[in-house]
Structure formats: C-alpha cells, structure tokens
Scaffold this active site. Structure first.
Site, PDB file in Angstrom:
ATOM      1  N   ASP A   1      -8.027  -2.360  -1.594  1.00  0.00           N
ATOM      2  CA  ASP A   1      -7.078  -2.901  -0.615  1.00  0.00           C
ATOM      3  C   ASP A   1      -7.845  -2.999   0.702  1.00  0.00           C
ATOM      4  O   ASP A   1      -8.967  -2.499   0.800  1.00  0.00           O
ATOM      5  CB  ASP A   1      -5.863  -1.958  -0.487  1.00  0.00           C
ATOM      6  CG  ASP A   1      -4.616  -2.652   0.063  1.00  0.00           C
ATOM      7  OD1 ASP A   1      -4.622  -3.024   1.251  1.00  0.00           O
ATOM      8  OD2 ASP A   1      -3.633  -2.812  -0.685  1.00  0.00           O
TER       9      ASP A   1
ATOM     10  N   TYR B   1       6.417 -18.742   1.664  1.00  0.00           N
ATOM     11  CA  TYR B   1       6.049 -17.884   0.531  1.00  0.00           C
ATOM     12  C   TYR B   1       6.287 -18.614  -0.791  1.00  0.00           C
ATOM     13  O   TYR B   1       5.419 -18.628  -1.669  1.00  0.00           O
ATOM     14  CB  TYR B   1       6.906 -16.626   0.627  1.00  0.00           C
ATOM     15  CG  TYR B   1       6.769 -15.625  -0.487  1.00  0.00           C
ATOM     16  CD1 TYR B   1       5.613 -14.865  -0.639  1.00  0.00           C
ATOM     17  CD2 TYR B   1       7.837 -15.389  -1.367  1.00  0.00           C
ATOM     18  CE1 TYR B   1       5.517 -13.909  -1.640  1.00  0.00           C
ATOM     19  CE2 TYR B   1       7.743 -14.430  -2.358  1.00  0.00           C
ATOM     20  CZ  TYR B   1       6.591 -13.693  -2.498  1.00  0.00           C
ATOM     21  OH  TYR B   1       6.512 -12.744  -3.488  1.00  0.00           O
TER      22      TYR B   1
ATOM     23  N   ARG C   1      -6.535  -1.587   3.271  1.00  0.00           N
ATOM     24  CA  ARG C   1      -6.139  -0.322   3.911  1.00  0.00           C
ATOM     25  C   ARG C   1      -6.027   0.736   2.820  1.00  0.00           C
ATOM     26  O   ARG C   1      -5.782   0.412   1.651  1.00  0.00           O
ATOM     27  CB  ARG C   1      -4.793  -0.467   4.638  1.00  0.00           C
ATOM     28  CG  ARG C   1      -3.694  -0.879   3.675  1.00  0.00           C
ATOM     29  CD  ARG C   1      -2.312  -0.970   4.294  1.00  0.00           C
ATOM     30  NE  ARG C   1      -1.366  -1.440   3.287  1.00  0.00           N
ATOM     31  CZ  ARG C   1      -0.322  -0.755   2.855  1.00  0.00           C
ATOM     32  NH1 ARG C   1      -0.057   0.435   3.331  1.00  0.00           N
ATOM     33  NH2 ARG C   1       0.485  -1.259   1.930  1.00  0.00           N
TER      34      ARG C   1
ATOM     35  N   GLN D   1       3.448  -1.896  -2.656  1.00  0.00           N
ATOM     36  CA  GLN D   1       4.584  -1.401  -3.437  1.00  0.00           C
ATOM     37  C   GLN D   1       4.308  -1.460  -4.942  1.00  0.00           C
ATOM     38  O   GLN D   1       4.523  -0.484  -5.653  1.00  0.00           O
ATOM     39  CB  GLN D   1       5.856  -2.216  -3.105  1.00  0.00           C
ATOM     40  CG  GLN D   1       7.116  -1.607  -3.707  1.00  0.00           C
ATOM     41  CD  GLN D   1       8.327  -2.543  -3.658  1.00  0.00           C
ATOM     42  OE1 GLN D   1       8.216  -3.726  -3.330  1.00  0.00           O
ATOM     43  NE2 GLN D   1       9.491  -2.006  -3.994  1.00  0.00           N
TER      44      GLN D   1
HETATM   45  P1  NAD Z   1       3.008  -5.265  -0.661  1.00  0.00           P
HETATM   46  O1  NAD Z   1       3.098  -5.985   0.627  1.00  0.00           O
HETATM   47  O2  NAD Z   1       3.727  -3.979  -0.827  1.00  0.00           O
HETATM   48  O3  NAD Z   1       1.473  -4.990  -0.998  1.00  0.00           O
HETATM   49  C1  NAD Z   1       0.475  -5.954  -0.790  1.00  0.00           C
HETATM   50  C2  NAD Z   1      -0.817  -5.218  -0.522  1.00  0.00           C
HETATM   51  O4  NAD Z   1      -1.841  -6.188  -0.274  1.00  0.00           O
HETATM   52  C3  NAD Z   1      -0.762  -4.326   0.726  1.00  0.00           C
HETATM   53  O5  NAD Z   1      -1.151  -3.012   0.404  1.00  0.00           O
HETATM   54  C4  NAD Z   1      -1.759  -4.969   1.690  1.00  0.00           C
HETATM   55  O6  NAD Z   1      -2.477  -4.035   2.490  1.00  0.00           O
HETATM   56  C5  NAD Z   1      -2.674  -5.691   0.737  1.00  0.00           C
HETATM   57  N1  NAD Z   1      -3.417  -6.780   1.350  1.00  0.00           N
HETATM   58  C6  NAD Z   1      -3.024  -7.622   2.320  1.00  0.00           C
HETATM   59  N2  NAD Z   1      -4.013  -8.475   2.624  1.00  0.00           N
HETATM   60  C7  NAD Z   1      -5.051  -8.158   1.818  1.00  0.00           C
HETATM   61  C8  NAD Z   1      -6.360  -8.673   1.658  1.00  0.00           C
HETATM   62  N3  NAD Z   1      -6.808  -9.710   2.389  1.00  0.00           N
HETATM   63  N4  NAD Z   1      -7.160  -8.122   0.717  1.00  0.00           N
HETATM   64  C9  NAD Z   1      -6.732  -7.067  -0.026  1.00  0.00           C
HETATM   65  N5  NAD Z   1      -5.509  -6.530   0.085  1.00  0.00           N
HETATM   66  C10 NAD Z   1      -4.677  -7.075   1.005  1.00  0.00           C
HETATM   67  O7  NAD Z   1       3.410  -6.296  -1.795  1.00  0.00           O
HETATM   68  P2  NAD Z   1       3.993  -5.974  -3.263  1.00  0.00           P
HETATM   69  O8  NAD Z   1       5.460  -5.891  -3.144  1.00  0.00           O
HETATM   70  O9  NAD Z   1       3.263  -4.882  -3.885  1.00  0.00           O
HETATM   71  O10 NAD Z   1       3.678  -7.360  -3.986  1.00  0.00           O
HETATM   72  C11 NAD Z   1       2.566  -7.551  -4.823  1.00  0.00           C
HETATM   73  C12 NAD Z   1       2.632  -8.958  -5.415  1.00  0.00           C
HETATM   74  O11 NAD Z   1       3.855  -9.123  -6.127  1.00  0.00           O
HETATM   75  C13 NAD Z   1       2.601 -10.080  -4.372  1.00  0.00           C
HETATM   76  O12 NAD Z   1       1.919 -11.192  -4.905  1.00  0.00           O
HETATM   77  C14 NAD Z   1       4.063 -10.425  -4.211  1.00  0.00           C
HETATM   78  O13 NAD Z   1       4.219 -11.743  -3.768  1.00  0.00           O
HETATM   79  C15 NAD Z   1       4.566 -10.246  -5.625  1.00  0.00           C
HETATM   80  N6  NAD Z   1       6.019 -10.025  -5.677  1.00  0.00           N
HETATM   81  C16 NAD Z   1       6.586  -8.882  -5.186  1.00  0.00           C
HETATM   82  C17 NAD Z   1       7.964  -8.693  -5.244  1.00  0.00           C
HETATM   83  C18 NAD Z   1       8.623  -7.433  -4.727  1.00  0.00           C
HETATM   84  O14 NAD Z   1       9.850  -7.335  -4.743  1.00  0.00           O
HETATM   85  N7  NAD Z   1       7.880  -6.431  -4.288  1.00  0.00           N
HETATM   86  C19 NAD Z   1       8.781  -9.693  -5.798  1.00  0.00           C
HETATM   87  C20 NAD Z   1       8.190 -10.862  -6.266  1.00  0.00           C
HETATM   88  C21 NAD Z   1       6.803 -11.015  -6.219  1.00  0.00           C
END
Ligand code: NAD
Length: 313
Positions: free
Chosen positions: A35, A143, A37, A13
């Site tokens: 990534d 988390y 994927r 995201q």
């Molecule tokens: P997301 O789940 O949409 O994306 C995470 C991505 O990481 C995915 O595309 C997944 O395929 C990839 N991934 C998983 N395992 C992996 C690996 N071993 N190696 C490489 N890639 C891998 O998450 P997001 O919402 O984009 O969040 C990104 C960061 O921001 C995270 O650290 C999350 O904790 C933090 N965060 C997000 C939010 C939110 O509302 N989206 C809020 C607070 C913090």
C-alpha cells in the site's frame, strides 16, 4: 511450493481482510501486502509488507520479480464519494493502477489477476430491481465511469492477449476490522460503530434509500472462490454481478434496535444521496451462481449480529 500473491491497496477495508484470508490459506510469507500507507497493527505483524504505489509500473515490477509473484489482487482505488471531489485524481489512480497490472499479465510477468468492479457501473437509466448482468450501464459518477471503463479493458485484455483477469461487482461492503474508505455505502458501517458507542447516528442518506449490500466474509469468500475456479467455467471477463442482501437505512436501524432498543437514527442527506439514487436497489447474480457456484451466507439479521458482537469486543 505454494504460489506467491501480491495485494495492492492491502491496508484498506477489503485489502486488510483479504490479506488475512489469503495468508491463512497460502501461508503468511507467500502473501505480500502492499500500500502507499502502513496498515493496522495486526496486518503489519502478520507477514511481509511493501510500501508500493500501484500507479508506478517499474516499482511494481521490481516487487513482482523479487518475490516471484504469480497472482495480483488490485484493491487500490479512489472510492465513489471521494472521487466526486477529485475526479482527475480518481481517474488517474483507478485506470493507471489497472493498466499496470493488466500489462504485467500481458507481459507474462504474472499468471492471474483480480480487480474489483462495483454496482456503480450502473446508472439512473438501469433497471433498478434485480438488475441483470448486462443491464444498461450509463454511470453518472466519476467512480462508476472508471469502473465501467475498467471492465471493458479487462474484457479486452482477456480477448486480445489471453490475460486471466477475474472480477466481481461488489455491492456496499460491511465489516468491523477496518473502516470503509470514502464510499456511498459507508453509512452501513458507521451506524454500527455509533450504536455500540451508545450514541445516535445522523445518516447521510434518506430513510428509504435501498441499496445492495454484503457482509465482508461473503465478499472475501466470493473473491477467493472466483480466483480458484477453473478458468473454463468463467464465462464473464468484464465483471460478475454479485449480491447478498438489500436494505434501507430505516431497515438497518430497525435491525439494530432489536438488540439496542434505545438506538436512534436521524437523516441529513448530503451529496451522496444523488450517488445512491443512481444505483440499483437489488442485483441479479445468477451468472455467478451458475458459473462458479456463488451463494451468499449473510443476510441483514446475521450481519447485524456479527457486527454488534465483534465491535463490542
Ligand atoms: P479503501 O479505500 O478502504 O482501500 C483502498 C486502499 O488503497 C487504501 O488503503 C489506500 O491507501 C490504497 N491506495 C490508494 N492509492 C494507492 C496507490 N497509488 N497505490 C497503492 N495503494 C493505494 O477501499 P476498499 O473499500 O478496500 O476497496 C477496494 C476495492 O474494492 C476498490 O477497487 C473499490 O472500488 C472496490 N469496491 C469496494 C466496495 C466497498 O464497499 N468497500 C464496494 C465496491 C467496490
């Protein structure tokens, strides 16, 4: 020459939109998306992409050397709701990926790194309204425990090894380009998709569950602004509180109904209610404002407008 940047977890995201924003700023070929994927078509077509597991140090080092990477943004993680189902996998991914980038920086293979924390570092004993930067942090989720530990390690690597690591505690993020990846605030994105599809939404949180939220454009701007700030201004090396707005499911439904009067919401809280109940209602982000000039641009009304306008396209 422009610097080279690597994004880990670029298909997610935040990673998707961060990749677009950094490519616009530094040039498509200078920003390497990666990534485990492939991402959406637009992301894949916009510049270089590597299949890369953020828990594999050697593979990451190879990519860093190959592209002469100077900065890393680590977006790979397991989010709050999914992490409750797979605690050990969440801990392993969230911590090992962070150690890998911290160690790359410690070994001076990269100059600077961004790693996001979350409002999930706070817990049931934290002051709920206007939660201060250094409030009690006793997270009750897998988390949240991983994010709190991550913050301590970031601070440790900065103090002990001079690693230039920068971080913000994102609230729930609302966006239209990519779907959210298994968090507790995902409802605030799903609800817009249902509203635009002309169907009702069954919300997994209670109507009065107030949580801190932010529109993606604000989150991306905060991330890049922090990374571009002069290091002398960055007084917090664990993670900055960051805020834009707070609302409840009932309030977002009302905001949608102003534009789609027939929209209906029902409430069927599940296990995510307990996670949401442990988090703050609102966040004091005055340290980010003071140190690097943070100001949010989107409130609930403006977010609703942007979401409905873009999802209708
Ligand atoms: P997301 O789940 O949409 O994306 C995470 C991505 O990481 C995915 O595309 C997944 O395929 C990839 N991934 C998983 N395992 C992996 C690996 N071993 N190696 C490489 N890639 C891998 O998450 P997001 O919402 O984009 O969040 C990104 C960061 O921001 C995270 O650290 C999350 O904790 C933090 N965060 C997000 C939010 C939110 O509302 N989206 C809020 C607070 C913090």
């Amino acid at each position: 020459m422009q610097k080279s940047i690597l994004i880990l977890g670029a298909s997610g995201q935040i990673g998707t939109e961060l990749t677009f924003a950094l490519r616009e700023k530094y040039g498509n070929d200078r920003v390497i998306a990666s990534d485990i994927r492939e991402g959406g078509d637009e992301l894949m077509a916009s510049g270089p992409f590597e299949l890369l597991d953020a828990t594999n140090y050697d593979a990451m080092e190879d990519v860093v050397v190959h592209y002469e990477i100077e900065e890393i943004y680590l977006m790979a993680a397991m989010l709050s709701a999914t992490a409750e189902k797979f605690p050990m996998r969440a801990w392993s991914l969230n911590m090992n990926s962070l150690f890998n980038v911290l160690n790359l920086a410690k070994e001076q293979k990269i100059n600077k790194l961004f790693w996001p924390s979350s409002i999930a570092v706070f817990g049931p004993n934290t002051q709920k309204e206007n939660t201060p930067q250094s409030a009690i942090m006793e997270p009750s989720t897998v988390y949240g425990i991983s994010k709190q530990s991550g913050e301590r390690w970031c601070s440790y690597y900065y103090n002990k090894y001079g690693v230039d690591v920068r971080s913000v505690r994102y609230p729930g993020l609302i966006s239209w380009k990519t779907l959210p990846g298994g968090g507790t605030t995902d409802y605030a994105v799903e609800i817009f998709h249902k509203a635009v599809a002309g169907v009702g939404y069954s919300c997994f949180l209670n109507p009065d569950t107030k949580l801190p939220m932010m529109f993606m454009d604000d989150a991306i701007r905060a991330t890049i602004d922090l990374m571009e700030s002069n290091a002398v201004n960055i007084n917090i090396r664990s993670s900055y509180n960051l805020a834009a707005m707070s609302f409840t499911p009932a309030e977002i439904a009302k905001s949608i109904q102003k534009q789609i009067p027939g929209f209906r919401i029902t409430y069927n809280p599940d296990f995510r209610q307990a996670i949401a109940d442990s988090w703050p209602n609102s966040i004091d982000d005055s340290c980010a404002t003071k140190d690097w000039g943070w100001q949010p641009g989107f409130n609930l009304e403006k977010t609703t407008e942007e979401m409905l306008k873009n999802l209708r396209k």
